[in-house]
Design a protein around this motif. Sequence first.
Motif, PDB file in Angstrom:
ATOM      1  N   ILE A   1       0.881  -1.244   0.037  1.00  0.00           N
ATOM      2  CA  ILE A   1      -0.110   0.046  -0.089  1.00  0.00           C
ATOM      3  C   ILE A   1       0.950   1.165   0.063  1.00  0.00           C
ATOM      4  CG2 ILE A   1      -1.737   1.385   1.616  1.00  0.00           C
ATOM      5  CD1 ILE A   1      -3.102  -1.273   1.975  1.00  0.00           C
ATOM      6  N   PRO A   2       2.072   1.269   0.850  1.00  0.00           N
ATOM      7  CA  PRO A   2       2.726   2.759   0.806  1.00  0.00           C
ATOM      8  C   PRO A   2       3.291   2.782  -0.542  1.00  0.00           C
ATOM      9  CG  PRO A   2       3.701   0.962   2.339  1.00  0.00           C
ATOM     10  CD  PRO A   2       2.286   0.565   1.996  1.00  0.00           C
ATOM     11  N   GLY A   3       3.600   1.805  -1.403  1.00  0.00           N
ATOM     12  CA  GLY A   3       4.197   1.843  -2.823  1.00  0.00           C
ATOM     13  C   GLY A   3       3.308   2.798  -3.238  1.00  0.00           C
ATOM     14  N   PHE A   4       1.943   2.500  -3.565  1.00  0.00           N
ATOM     15  CA  PHE A   4       1.193   3.677  -4.277  1.00  0.00           C
ATOM     16  C   PHE A   4       0.899   4.847  -3.453  1.00  0.00           C
ATOM     17  CE2 PHE A   4      -3.132   5.255  -4.436  1.00  0.00           C
ATOM     18  CZ  PHE A   4      -3.387   5.280  -5.992  1.00  0.00           C
ATOM     19  N   GLY A   5       1.049   4.642  -2.186  1.00  0.00           N
ATOM     20  CA  GLY A   5       0.638   5.887  -1.216  1.00  0.00           C
ATOM     21  C   GLY A   5       1.685   7.099  -1.444  1.00  0.00           C
ATOM     22  N   TYR A   6       2.707   6.706  -1.478  1.00  0.00           N
ATOM     23  CA  TYR A   6       3.947   7.787  -1.497  1.00  0.00           C
ATOM     24  C   TYR A   6       4.453   8.017  -2.891  1.00  0.00           C
ATOM     25  CZ  TYR A   6       8.267   5.388  -3.266  1.00  0.00           C
ATOM     26  OH  TYR A   6       9.304   5.009  -3.999  1.00  0.00           O
ATOM     27  N   ILE A   7       4.148   7.093  -3.970  1.00  0.00           N
ATOM     28  CA  ILE A   7       5.122   7.189  -5.286  1.00  0.00           C
ATOM     29  C   ILE A   7       4.548   8.578  -5.954  1.00  0.00           C
ATOM     30  CG2 ILE A   7       3.373   5.979  -6.805  1.00  0.00           C
ATOM     31  CD1 ILE A   7       7.535   5.834  -6.723  1.00  0.00           C
ATOM     32  N   ILE A   8       3.239   8.926  -5.894  1.00  0.00           N
ATOM     33  CA  ILE A   8       2.628   9.992  -6.771  1.00  0.00           C
ATOM     34  C   ILE A   8       3.340  11.389  -6.295  1.00  0.00           C
ATOM     35  CG2 ILE A   8       0.898  11.438  -7.138  1.00  0.00           C
ATOM     36  CD1 ILE A   8      -0.908   8.763  -6.826  1.00  0.00           C
ATOM     37  N   THR A   9       3.684  11.601  -5.076  1.00  0.00           N
ATOM     38  CA  THR A   9       4.420  12.616  -4.478  1.00  0.00           C
ATOM     39  C   THR A   9       5.914  12.363  -4.978  1.00  0.00           C
ATOM     40  OG1 THR A   9       2.794  12.882  -2.623  1.00  0.00           O
ATOM     41  CG2 THR A   9       5.115  13.814  -2.577  1.00  0.00           C
ATOM     42  N   ALA A  10       6.369  11.455  -4.597  1.00  0.00           N
ATOM     43  CA  ALA A  10       7.807  11.130  -4.871  1.00  0.00           C
ATOM     44  C   ALA A  10       8.203  11.259  -6.341  1.00  0.00           C
ATOM     45  CB  ALA A  10       8.327   9.853  -4.403  1.00  0.00           C
ATOM     46  N   THR A  11       7.219  10.990  -7.361  1.00  0.00           N
ATOM     47  CA  THR A  11       7.402  11.079  -8.656  1.00  0.00           C
ATOM     48  C   THR A  11       7.342  12.479  -9.452  1.00  0.00           C
ATOM     49  OG1 THR A  11       7.098   8.891  -9.221  1.00  0.00           O
ATOM     50  CG2 THR A  11       6.911  10.112 -10.953  1.00  0.00           C
ATOM     51  N   PHE A  12       6.131  13.277  -8.872  1.00  0.00           N
ATOM     52  CA  PHE A  12       5.952  14.420  -9.210  1.00  0.00           C
ATOM     53  C   PHE A  12       6.143  15.847  -8.495  1.00  0.00           C
ATOM     54  CE2 PHE A  12       3.293  11.132 -11.433  1.00  0.00           C
ATOM     55  CZ  PHE A  12       3.715  11.410 -12.672  1.00  0.00           C
ATOM     56  N   LEU A  13       6.738  15.586  -7.235  1.00  0.00           N
ATOM     57  CA  LEU A  13       6.751  16.830  -6.336  1.00  0.00           C
ATOM     58  C   LEU A  13       7.031  18.114  -6.793  1.00  0.00           C
ATOM     59  CD1 LEU A  13       6.369  17.704  -3.421  1.00  0.00           C
ATOM     60  CD2 LEU A  13       8.739  17.079  -2.753  1.00  0.00           C
ATOM     61  N   PRO A  14       8.394  17.893  -7.652  1.00  0.00           N
ATOM     62  CA  PRO A  14       8.665  19.262  -7.833  1.00  0.00           C
ATOM     63  C   PRO A  14       7.903  19.800  -9.008  1.00  0.00           C
ATOM     64  CG  PRO A  14      10.593  17.697  -8.139  1.00  0.00           C
ATOM     65  CD  PRO A  14       9.292  17.042  -7.894  1.00  0.00           C
ATOM     66  N   VAL A  15       7.112  19.056  -9.973  1.00  0.00           N
ATOM     67  CA  VAL A  15       6.406  19.483 -10.831  1.00  0.00           C
ATOM     68  C   VAL A  15       5.099  20.073 -10.196  1.00  0.00           C
ATOM     69  CG1 VAL A  15       4.845  18.725 -12.883  1.00  0.00           C
ATOM     70  CG2 VAL A  15       6.963  17.839 -12.607  1.00  0.00           C
ATOM     71  N   ILE A  16       4.296  19.428  -9.196  1.00  0.00           N
ATOM     72  CA  ILE A  16       3.408  19.797  -8.578  1.00  0.00           C
ATOM     73  C   ILE A  16       3.742  21.244  -7.781  1.00  0.00           C
ATOM     74  CG2 ILE A  16       1.778  19.470  -6.532  1.00  0.00           C
ATOM     75  CD1 ILE A  16       2.131  16.417  -6.958  1.00  0.00           C
ATOM     76  N   ALA A  17       4.914  21.397  -7.101  1.00  0.00           N
ATOM     77  CA  ALA A  17       5.210  22.621  -6.431  1.00  0.00           C
ATOM     78  C   ALA A  17       5.693  23.654  -7.373  1.00  0.00           C
ATOM     79  CB  ALA A  17       6.432  22.127  -5.750  1.00  0.00           C
ATOM     80  N   ARG A  18       6.141  23.460  -8.504  1.00  0.00           N
ATOM     81  CA  ARG A  18       6.315  24.359  -9.359  1.00  0.00           C
ATOM     82  C   ARG A  18       5.077  25.045 -10.063  1.00  0.00           C
ATOM     83  NH1 ARG A  18      11.748  24.527 -12.217  1.00  0.00           N
ATOM     84  NH2 ARG A  18      13.105  22.952 -10.941  1.00  0.00           N
ATOM     85  N   ALA A  19       3.852  24.271 -10.114  1.00  0.00           N
ATOM     86  CA  ALA A  19       2.670  24.602 -10.573  1.00  0.00           C
ATOM     87  C   ALA A  19       2.206  25.497  -9.680  1.00  0.00           C
ATOM     88  CB  ALA A  19       1.802  23.509 -10.946  1.00  0.00           C
ATOM     89  N   ALA A  20       2.292  25.006  -8.188  1.00  0.00           N
ATOM     90  CA  ALA A  20       1.591  25.730  -7.172  1.00  0.00           C
ATOM     91  C   ALA A  20       2.175  27.235  -6.833  1.00  0.00           C
ATOM     92  CB  ALA A  20       1.472  25.143  -6.152  1.00  0.00           C
ATOM     93  N   LEU A  21       3.646  27.225  -7.044  1.00  0.00           N
ATOM     94  CA  LEU A  21       4.389  28.215  -6.660  1.00  0.00           C
ATOM     95  C   LEU A  21       5.242  28.857  -7.704  1.00  0.00           C
ATOM     96  CD1 LEU A  21       5.769  26.885  -3.292  1.00  0.00           C
ATOM     97  CD2 LEU A  21       3.819  28.436  -3.439  1.00  0.00           C
ATOM     98  N   PRO A  22       4.571  29.111  -8.886  1.00  0.00           N
ATOM     99  CA  PRO A  22       5.226  29.875 -10.164  1.00  0.00           C
ATOM    100  C   PRO A  22       6.410  30.659  -9.947  1.00  0.00           C
ATOM    101  CG  PRO A  22       2.983  30.530 -10.046  1.00  0.00           C
ATOM    102  CD  PRO A  22       3.356  29.568  -9.002  1.00  0.00           C
ATOM    103  N   GLY A  23       7.634  30.646 -10.193  1.00  0.00           N
ATOM    104  CA  GLY A  23       8.625  31.666 -10.011  1.00  0.00           C
ATOM    105  C   GLY A  23       9.231  31.483  -8.676  1.00  0.00           C
TER     106      GLY A  23
END
Length: 421
Positions: free
Chosen positions: A252-274
């Motif tokens: 279960i934690p394989g699915f639970g953490y991997i979305i954040t672990a794969t896309f964290l910089p992408v998610i953060a850049r979209a939320a905090l541009p510049g």
Amino acid sequence: MNDLTRAALDLRAGPAAARRAAFACMVTLAVALGVGRFAFTPLLPLMLKSGVLDIRQGGWLASANYAGYFIGALSCAALRVDAARVVRCGLGATALLVLAMGIVDGLALWCAVRFVAGIASAWTFVFASQWGLRRLAELGESAWGGLIYTGPGFGIVGTGLFVSVAGGYGATAGWIGFGIVSAVLTALVWRVFAPRDRAAHSTARAAPASKTDDHGAARTSPPSPENESTAAAMARRAHRADAWWLVILYGIPGFGYIITATFLPVIARAALPGSAWPDLFWPMFGVALMAGALTGARLPAHWDNRTLLAACYVLQALGIASGIVWPSAGGFAFGSVLIGLPFTAITLFAMREARRLHGNDAAGLMGYATAAYGLGQIVGPLIAAPIAARTGSFTIALWLAAGALLAGAAGLVAVSLARPR
């Protein structure tokens, strides 16, 4: 030098031999996981920015690696090779495959490289864990186990900071640089993983199987089936059931953490541009990971590993929720810490539980559990990337991940109550 002579020297060396083994395994996991698997996370925004990938293709590339990890972990149960040899092969393969990501071009080739790299990562992780935990138990220094699982954190911090500082050179330079660093680190620990003498290895395999607990104390082999009482047979069935619950709930934690672990910089850049913050959240995750591994190793050994795993799942769920309900620098920083703290502590507790159940013969169970974890990782990006492409946000996928972690925690608590240690 045969195994008996080496063992006698190591026992006299005591803590020094334990530190050497733990440090070698730490470096191994830094290469196999911190670089071999997770260098992709900070490099993904650079690949997206250059136009060589879109977000869906990034998800496929991530899942190709996790699919290889799944296959590699599943095959560990069938491998009958000296653990040190597997670790050496895995380290060498990881360095070459990371380097290849900067040399070859095209999605199909990248997917193939990342798939094989996933297999190498799984083999290296499982057999380095087996080799390291067994070595420390033999030396009576199991407390050093926490150092082993700081390795991925060192790799994550190093790759994250490198990309933050030198990201302007592009993803290609990053892959090549990480491949060279991996080769240097492999050379640094190569001699520690000396394969066992063939004769001694045969003798060890022919000897009666003895198991050790988390402190390295010997446990006697189970009696033969014809001499087993009904109560003992029931206990063995319960033991097998505990092993299967570990495999299922560790996935279960394989699915639970991997979305954040794969896309964290992408998610953060979209939320905090510049903002400059998005480049720092991944290294924060790595630092928290190291702190969590060291802290987890120092928790009392008599505490139930399943309860500890449940607590870790809850922490990661709260970390994911933090970035959703508080999409700011503070929210992402807090979430990175909460997700990172239990990350390798989860692995440590699960591998300790595998050793509690199967002792020195735990490589197969470790492999099955790691395969379940890998299956969760395959599913995560395949679900998250299409949702993000369709809705323009990872929010729905992240809530699914947090919910899965809470469900897994509830399952672990239920199992620990139904089957006390």
